[in-house]
Design a protein around this motif. Structure first.
Motif, PDB file in Angstrom:
ATOM      1  N   GLN A 247       0.836  -1.197   0.000  1.00 23.84           N
ATOM      2  CA  GLN A 247       0.000   0.000   0.000  1.00 23.84           C
ATOM      3  C   GLN A 247       0.869   1.244   0.000  1.00 23.84           C
ATOM      4  N   ALA A 248       0.301   2.324  -0.551  1.00 21.55           N
ATOM      5  CA  ALA A 248       1.025   3.591  -0.596  1.00 21.55           C
ATOM      6  C   ALA A 248       1.187   4.162   0.807  1.00 21.55           C
ATOM      7  N   PRO A 249       2.257   4.890   1.049  1.00 19.07           N
ATOM      8  CA  PRO A 249       2.414   5.562   2.348  1.00 19.07           C
ATOM      9  C   PRO A 249       1.290   6.575   2.558  1.00 19.07           C
ATOM     10  N   PRO A 250       1.007   6.937   3.783  1.00 19.26           N
ATOM     11  CA  PRO A 250      -0.055   7.916   4.054  1.00 19.26           C
ATOM     12  C   PRO A 250       0.166   9.214   3.271  1.00 19.26           C
ATOM     13  N   GLY A 251      -0.917   9.706   2.686  1.00 19.68           N
ATOM     14  CA  GLY A 251      -0.855  10.950   1.951  1.00 19.68           C
ATOM     15  C   GLY A 251      -0.383  10.821   0.523  1.00 19.68           C
ATOM     16  N   ARG A 252      -0.006   9.625   0.080  1.00 23.03           N
ATOM     17  CA  ARG A 252       0.463   9.432  -1.291  1.00 23.03           C
ATOM     18  C   ARG A 252      -0.605   8.728  -2.110  1.00 23.03           C
ATOM     19  N   ALA A 253      -0.585   8.954  -3.408  1.00 28.72           N
ATOM     20  CA  ALA A 253      -1.599   8.372  -4.290  1.00 28.72           C
ATOM     21  C   ALA A 253      -1.500   6.849  -4.281  1.00 28.72           C
ATOM     22  N   PRO A 254      -2.585   6.155  -3.943  1.00 31.25           N
ATOM     23  CA  PRO A 254      -2.552   4.689  -3.947  1.00 31.25           C
ATOM     24  C   PRO A 254      -2.678   4.138  -5.369  1.00 31.25           C
ATOM     25  N   ILE A 255      -2.259   2.908  -5.522  1.00 33.46           N
ATOM     26  CA  ILE A 255      -2.453   2.216  -6.804  1.00 33.46           C
ATOM     27  C   ILE A 255      -3.928   1.880  -6.939  1.00 33.46           C
ATOM     28  N   LEU A 256      -4.532   2.265  -8.054  1.00 28.72           N
ATOM     29  CA  LEU A 256      -5.961   2.038  -8.254  1.00 28.72           C
ATOM     30  C   LEU A 256      -6.247   0.646  -8.790  1.00 28.72           C
ATOM     31  N   LEU A 257      -5.490   0.222  -9.791  1.00 29.89           N
ATOM     32  CA  LEU A 257      -5.736  -1.103 -10.358  1.00 29.89           C
ATOM     33  C   LEU A 257      -4.485  -1.652 -11.003  1.00 29.89           C
ATOM     34  N   VAL A 258      -4.483  -2.951 -11.146  1.00 30.20           N
ATOM     35  CA  VAL A 258      -3.493  -3.634 -11.967  1.00 30.20           C
ATOM     36  C   VAL A 258      -4.254  -4.222 -13.138  1.00 30.20           C
ATOM     37  N   MET A 259      -3.887  -3.794 -14.343  1.00 29.61           N
ATOM     38  CA  MET A 259      -4.534  -4.313 -15.547  1.00 29.61           C
ATOM     39  C   MET A 259      -3.717  -5.513 -16.038  1.00 29.61           C
ATOM     40  N   GLU A 260      -4.285  -6.682 -15.813  1.00 26.37           N
ATOM     41  CA  GLU A 260      -3.611  -7.916 -16.213  1.00 26.37           C
ATOM     42  C   GLU A 260      -3.561  -8.022 -17.732  1.00 26.37           C
ATOM     43  N   SER A 261      -2.373  -8.213 -18.264  1.00 32.98           N
ATOM     44  CA  SER A 261      -2.225  -8.490 -19.688  1.00 32.98           C
ATOM     45  C   SER A 261      -2.321  -9.998 -19.904  1.00 32.98           C
ATOM     46  N   ARG A 262      -3.231 -10.386 -20.781  1.00 30.34           N
ATOM     47  CA  ARG A 262      -3.403 -11.808 -21.072  1.00 30.34           C
ATOM     48  C   ARG A 262      -2.798 -12.159 -22.432  1.00 30.34           C
ATOM     49  N   LEU A 263      -1.965 -11.270 -22.951  1.00 29.46           N
ATOM     50  CA  LEU A 263      -1.272 -11.545 -24.199  1.00 29.46           C
ATOM     51  C   LEU A 263      -0.374 -12.769 -23.993  1.00 29.46           C
ATOM     52  N   GLY A 264      -0.538 -13.767 -24.813  1.00 34.83           N
ATOM     53  CA  GLY A 264       0.266 -14.986 -24.703  1.00 34.83           C
ATOM     54  C   GLY A 264      -0.154 -15.898 -23.580  1.00 34.83           C
ATOM     55  N   ARG A 265      -1.243 -15.576 -22.865  1.00 34.88           N
ATOM     56  CA  ARG A 265      -1.656 -16.363 -21.703  1.00 34.88           C
ATOM     57  C   ARG A 265      -2.998 -17.051 -21.905  1.00 34.88           C
ATOM     58  N   LEU A 266      -3.547 -16.976 -23.108  1.00 32.18           N
ATOM     59  CA  LEU A 266      -4.856 -17.569 -23.388  1.00 32.18           C
ATOM     60  C   LEU A 266      -4.693 -18.708 -24.406  1.00 32.18           C
ATOM     61  N   PRO A 267      -5.654 -19.668 -24.426  1.00 33.29           N
ATOM     62  CA  PRO A 267      -5.611 -20.718 -25.453  1.00 33.29           C
ATOM     63  C   PRO A 267      -5.664 -20.104 -26.848  1.00 33.29           C
ATOM     64  N   PRO A 268      -4.991 -20.681 -27.811  1.00 32.42           N
ATOM     65  CA  PRO A 268      -4.289 -21.967 -27.760  1.00 32.42           C
ATOM     66  C   PRO A 268      -2.848 -21.889 -27.297  1.00 32.42           C
ATOM     67  N   PHE A 269      -2.401 -20.718 -26.883  1.00 41.13           N
ATOM     68  CA  PHE A 269      -0.994 -20.540 -26.525  1.00 41.13           C
ATOM     69  C   PHE A 269      -0.711 -20.925 -25.067  1.00 41.13           C
TER      70      PHE A 269
END
Length: 271
Positions: A247-269
């Motif tokens: 988590q971000a330190p107090p008063g600092r902008a927190p991370i809102l999201l992690v956008m998972e890249s599924r490139l190369g991670r889906l069938p048929p690969f």
């Protein structure tokens, strides 16, 4: 009936015979990409980082530009073509190229005090350039000069095609980033409490910033982003034993999201 009235009547008749408007066609099924695309995303991001001087900083520095001055900055005329290439990757450059071409010309003659590429911010153009240069089509990653707007498209795709969408959003406390993912912040004054709140305002620009995950090791997640300290920089974020971002330190902008890249991670690969 007068000629003018006849003309109006004819137009009304034609309008009445016109076929009803068809509903908008649904978005096409997204393509699945091979692992080579994901590898290229990381390789290109790291390549740009090295070309800009290879500066590393720790996350949430005391001042936003703690590492500024350690790497060639956007204002260096030698970097003009680099940022120009990033802006060319998006459809609307917000006037950046038109405004900065004369600044560059003046800088070469030493007749300007205006800094190159200082406005508008080019961080989203950098992300767009990386994915476009990696061979990811605009259908799967719509390039945009605004982070929030390309994220809207990725979120909508994940909602419409959960099995095959090339990207999938996660809250940072529930997903451990992997190389090729995006780590995104809300930089607005009234920050979103959760990434899902973005659905209600999709299409409305919001100040945000995203970096590309380029490496993961025990206790650390490394990301590369553009227009960080006026350069391309690698930032090291702490992570717990499960790989979740701290988590971000107090008063600092927190991370809102992690956008998972599924490139190369889906069938048929991949399963």
């Amino acid at each position: 009936m007068r000629p003018a009235a006849l003309a109006v009547a004819a137009l009304l008749a034609l309008a009445g015979c016109a076929a009803p408007m068809r509903p908008a066609a649904p978005p096409s099924q997204p393509l699945v990409y091979p692992p080579a695309a994901a590898e290229r995303v990381v390789r290109l991001a790291l390549g740009e980082w090295r070309d800009w001087g290879g500066v590393v900083r720790d996350a949430w520095p005391e001042t936003p530009d703690d590492a500024a001055g350690l790497a060639p900055a956007e204002s260096d005329p030698a970097n003009f073509p680099r940022v120009l290439a990033y802006w060319r990757a998006v459809e609307n450059d917000e006037g950046a190229i038109r405004a900065n071409r004369p600044i560059y010309a003046a800088a070469l003659s030493g007749m300007t005090s205006t800094a190159l590429w200082s406005e508008p911010a080019w961080s989203a153009a950098f992300i767009s350039w990386v994915f476009r240069s990696a061979g990811v089509d605009a259908r799967e990653f719509p390039p945009n000069a605004t982070h929030s707007l390309y994220l809207d498209a990725l979120i909508a795709d994940a909602d419409a095609f959960p099995a095959t969408a090339p990207f999938r959003p996660h809250a940072p406390d529930g997903y451990a980033p992997r190389a090729g993912d995006l780590v995104c912040f809300d930089r607005s004054r009234a920050r979103l409490a959760h990434w899902s709140e973005r659905r209600a305002e999709a299409g409305i620009p919001r100040p945000m910033h995203c970096d590309i995950v380029t490496g993961v090791a025990p206790g650390v997640v490394e990301v590369v982003g553009g227009n960080v300290g006026d350069t391309v920089m690698l930032t090291r974020y702490p992570a717990d034993a499960a790989g979740l971002l701290a988590q971000a330190p107090p008063g600092r902008a927190p991370i809102l999201l992690v956008m998972e890249s599924r490139l190369g991670r889906l069938p048929p690969f991949a399963p």
